[in-house]
Design a protein around this motif. Sequence first.
Motif, PDB file in Angstrom:
ATOM      1  N   ALA A 117      57.780  86.127  38.579  1.00  0.00           N
ATOM      2  CA  ALA A 117      58.838  86.734  39.390  1.00  0.00           C
ATOM      3  C   ALA A 117      58.280  87.220  40.722  1.00  0.00           C
ATOM      4  N   ASP A 118      57.136  87.899  40.676  1.00  0.00           N
ATOM      5  CA  ASP A 118      56.509  88.370  41.913  1.00  0.00           C
ATOM      6  C   ASP A 118      56.224  87.207  42.858  1.00  0.00           C
ATOM      7  N   GLU A 119      55.674  86.122  42.314  1.00  0.00           N
ATOM      8  CA  GLU A 119      55.289  84.974  43.137  1.00  0.00           C
ATOM      9  C   GLU A 119      56.498  84.311  43.774  1.00  0.00           C
ATOM     10  N   VAL A 120      57.521  84.052  42.977  1.00  0.00           N
ATOM     11  CA  VAL A 120      58.643  83.263  43.482  1.00  0.00           C
ATOM     12  C   VAL A 120      59.503  84.059  44.462  1.00  0.00           C
ATOM     13  N   ILE A 121      59.638  85.360  44.228  1.00  0.00           N
ATOM     14  CA  ILE A 121      60.396  86.189  45.168  1.00  0.00           C
ATOM     15  C   ILE A 121      59.654  86.279  46.495  1.00  0.00           C
ATOM     16  N   GLY A 122      58.341  86.499  46.426  1.00  0.00           N
ATOM     17  CA  GLY A 122      57.548  86.579  47.644  1.00  0.00           C
ATOM     18  C   GLY A 122      57.568  85.290  48.436  1.00  0.00           C
ATOM     19  N   ALA A 123      57.482  84.157  47.754  1.00  0.00           N
ATOM     20  CA  ALA A 123      57.493  82.865  48.443  1.00  0.00           C
ATOM     21  C   ALA A 123      58.808  82.641  49.162  1.00  0.00           C
ATOM     22  N   ALA A 124      59.921  82.987  48.517  1.00  0.00           N
ATOM     23  CA  ALA A 124      61.235  82.787  49.135  1.00  0.00           C
ATOM     24  C   ALA A 124      61.430  83.686  50.348  1.00  0.00           C
ATOM     25  N   LEU A 125      61.034  84.946  50.230  1.00  0.00           N
ATOM     26  CA  LEU A 125      61.182  85.876  51.347  1.00  0.00           C
ATOM     27  C   LEU A 125      60.323  85.444  52.536  1.00  0.00           C
ATOM     28  N   ASP A 126      59.117  84.992  52.244  1.00  0.00           N
ATOM     29  CA  ASP A 126      58.211  84.552  53.298  1.00  0.00           C
ATOM     30  C   ASP A 126      58.778  83.343  54.042  1.00  0.00           C
ATOM     31  N   LEU A 127      59.296  82.378  53.282  1.00  0.00           N
ATOM     32  CA  LEU A 127      59.844  81.180  53.922  1.00  0.00           C
ATOM     33  C   LEU A 127      61.109  81.507  54.710  1.00  0.00           C
ATOM     34  N   ARG A 128      61.950  82.363  54.140  1.00  0.00           N
ATOM     35  CA  ARG A 128      63.186  82.716  54.843  1.00  0.00           C
ATOM     36  C   ARG A 128      62.904  83.423  56.158  1.00  0.00           C
ATOM     37  N   ARG A 129      61.927  84.315  56.157  1.00  0.00           N
ATOM     38  CA  ARG A 129      61.576  85.018  57.398  1.00  0.00           C
ATOM     39  C   ARG A 129      60.942  84.048  58.407  1.00  0.00           C
ATOM     40  N   ALA A 130      60.183  83.081  57.913  1.00  0.00           N
ATOM     41  CA  ALA A 130      59.629  82.064  58.805  1.00  0.00           C
ATOM     42  C   ALA A 130      60.752  81.257  59.457  1.00  0.00           C
ATOM     43  N   GLN A 131      61.806  80.993  58.707  1.00  0.00           N
ATOM     44  CA  GLN A 131      62.958  80.300  59.271  1.00  0.00           C
ATOM     45  C   GLN A 131      63.656  81.170  60.325  1.00  0.00           C
TER      46      GLN A 131
END
Length: 229
Positions: A117-131
Amino acid sequence: MDSTDRIRITEAVDFWIKTKLEQQTLSEAAGTAQGGTRAAVTGGKHLAGINQLLLDELHSLDLPYLDAWFDRGATVPGYYRAAKSWDMLVTVEGRAVLAMEYKSMTGSEGKNLNNRADEVIGAALDLRRAQEHGLLPPGMKRGYVFLMEVTPAVTGPVGVRTRVGDPDPEFIGASYLDRMAIMCERLREDGLYDMTWALGVVRDPVGFIEPRASVNWDRFRSDLHEAFG
């Protein structure tokens, strides 16, 4: 789900099982096993069947100049970190359109599910902010697939203990398999991922179960087609 899709998914699951066992055997023979079932997943190829399943689905959409990249070849800019390697990156006419993240789990469910859960939430937030900061196309989609082996340990109710506050009632009495599906459902509902699929893998006889219709193959496939069809 029609019979053709059921066969395709069963073949991908069968590949996952066989490759995990092969990797664990090779690791143990070389004296490099890391304890538990971790040796079965560090070889990195056990989810190639899922890659092929999704690629076949994307090719059915006749997208122009579709290409797919994997693992280190699927590295994109991050916002909170310099870069992130996704499991699969799909481009159409050279433009990134989809980043896929896969996770699978066998054993140590209590600890590993929280880590996932920690990994997948962090990955999504990171990519969304990069967008949002123009580092990646704003229309790029995010997808997540979680496979969990079905064993007695993941199908029984699990208690929830907290120091303060009351846990979400939906988690009370839920199994680890249920918790996986709840997580996938909420990742999609909250927009962290545009499509999610929660899959329980049955080893003997080879097969699968889908704990929630909201995050099953039909819903995942529909979201994929809606995004690119």
